[in-house]
Design a protein around this motif. Structure first.
Motif, mmCIF file in Angstrom:
data_model
loop_
_atom_site.group_PDB
_atom_site.id
_atom_site.type_symbol
_atom_site.label_atom_id
_atom_site.label_comp_id
_atom_site.label_asym_id
_atom_site.label_seq_id
_atom_site.Cartn_x
_atom_site.Cartn_y
_atom_site.Cartn_z
ATOM 1 N N VAL A 43 0.823 -1.209 0.000
ATOM 2 C CA VAL A 43 0.000 0.000 0.000
ATOM 3 C C VAL A 43 0.862 1.267 0.000
ATOM 4 C CG1 VAL A 43 -1.855 1.240 1.206
ATOM 5 C CG2 VAL A 43 -1.886 -1.249 1.130
ATOM 6 N N SER A 72 9.994 -0.709 5.740
ATOM 7 C CA SER A 72 10.267 0.108 6.929
ATOM 8 C C SER A 72 11.733 0.222 7.384
ATOM 9 C CB SER A 72 9.430 -0.392 8.098
ATOM 10 O OG SER A 72 8.060 -0.244 7.792
ATOM 11 N N GLN A 90 6.521 1.975 9.196
ATOM 12 C CA GLN A 90 5.665 1.665 10.349
ATOM 13 C C GLN A 90 6.067 2.527 11.536
ATOM 14 O OE1 GLN A 90 5.691 -2.997 8.986
ATOM 15 N NE2 GLN A 90 5.831 -2.596 11.173
HETATM 16 N N1 GLU Z 1 4.742 -2.385 6.457
HETATM 17 C C1 GLU Z 1 5.494 -3.095 5.476
HETATM 18 C C2 GLU Z 1 6.895 -3.284 5.985
HETATM 19 O O1 GLU Z 1 7.579 -2.379 6.334
HETATM 20 C C3 GLU Z 1 5.381 -2.489 4.073
HETATM 21 C C4 GLU Z 1 3.957 -2.463 3.610
HETATM 22 C C5 GLU Z 1 3.655 -1.872 2.254
HETATM 23 O O2 GLU Z 1 4.560 -1.687 1.413
HETATM 24 O O3 GLU Z 1 2.470 -1.629 2.067
HETATM 25 O O4 GLU Z 1 7.273 -4.400 6.086
#
Ligand code: GLU
Length: 322
Positions: A43, A72, A90
């Protein structure tokens, strides 16, 4: 007559020359800003694209280029080195970066600043139904993709397994694949399950779920309580029914937040203008992905665990929020 023609040609040349110099100047004065996003099937990537589009339409002197990445942890490191100006990551990982929490970060990232909290990201364990994984505990001995290299997902996988008394060593096989590869491996039966911390409705899960009989493994009960207690970035949430093929009931899980960050060195005026343009053109963000509809000015400071950049702070103050 010849003289008049000569003068005319000279004037024309001058006009062309001056306008070429002016457009070169405008180009040279254009500010290039990069944004580290995430997985192409996640996303962050479509939302970063929307932010870039807003700049293209509303801030002609700022060009925002979007980079995909492991996400992240990798993004925080790109902020540290100055290789990215903005990044989506995040909120738990932004805090670990700011503090320099090991083993993810061997030293703090002192120049990471908050710009806006965006939307909740759910920890989603996507499993093949034939692997018979009713609980996280059943991942023992299974082949599992634990999140791409440099992802926040991998850190969440470690913490979630820990809450169930498991470690990576207890898994049958630990795979570090890109999010797109995880989907392919799941479809082909080369893995039994894959961790994703991403917005509900990410194509990383939507697409493989069309062709493989699959489910989302619940994270609930005492284990979810213990996770929230030990790591306060988590909140209890659910993957709603009807988003993924085969998931007809809400599945309890935990969620963190996606936030937009910026390096401290980026000029206050640029950060102010991008923040303002983003919230004044929220329709573009809403149109980029269903999760974009959850990005709201009123929630932009909730769950932000790192100091705000002065440019963002100026905008929120103007809105009476600080
Ligand atoms: N939250 C994910 C991470 O850092 C990435 C999600 C995304 O690219 O939507 O692992």
């Amino acid at each position: 007559m010849k003289k008049k023609l000569f003068v005319g040609v000279m004037v024309l040349c001058l006009v062309v020359f001056v306008s070429a110099v002016r457009s070169d100047l405008a180009h040279a004065q254009r500010k290039y800003v990069s944004i580290a996003s995430g997985w192409v099937v996640g996303v962050y990537f479509p939302l970063a694209g929307a932010i870039s589009r807003i700049a293209h339409e509303k801030l002609p002197d700022i060009k925002i280029t979007v980079e995909s990445s492991g996400a992240s942890v990798a993004n925080a490191k790109l902020i540290a080195t100055g290789d990215a100006d903005l990044a989506i990551l995040q909120n738990d990982i932004s805090f670990y970066a700011f503090q320099g929490t090991k083993p993810m970060f061997d030293k703090p990232v002192p120049n990471i600043r908050g710009m806006a909290a965006l939307y909740p990201e759910h920890c989603q364990i996507h499993a093949r139904k034939d692997a018979k994984i009713a609980s996280v505990r059943d991942l023992k001995g299974k082949r599992v993709a634990v999140g791409p290299l440099g992802s926040g997902t991998e850190q969440n996988a470690i913490q979630i397994l820990e809450a169930y008394g498991l470690k990576f060593e207890d898994l049958g096989k630990v795979e570090r694949l890109t999010a797109a590869e995880s989907g392919d491996y799941l479809k082909d039966g080369r893995i039994d399950a894959a961790f994703y911390t991403t917005g509900v409705g990410a194509s990383a899960i939507v697409d493989p779920a069309i062709t493989v009989d699959s489910m989302i493994v619940p994270i609930d009960g005492a284990q979810a309580d213990a996770l929230v207690k030990k790591y306060p970035f988590y909140s209890k949430d659910k993957v709603p029914a009807g988003i993924y093929k085969g998931v007809d009931k809400d599945v309890p899980t935990v969620a963190v937040l996606a936030i937009l960050v910026v390096k401290a060195e980026l000029a206050e005026d640029i950060v102010y203008r991008i923040t303002k343009a983003m919230f004044e053109n929220i329709k573009t963000i809403e149109g980029a992905h269903a999760k974009g509809k959850e990005v709201k000015l009123e929630k932009a400071l909730t769950g932000m665990p790192i100091p705000l950049h002065p440019g963002a702070e100026k905008f929120f103050k103007e809105k009476g929020m600080k």
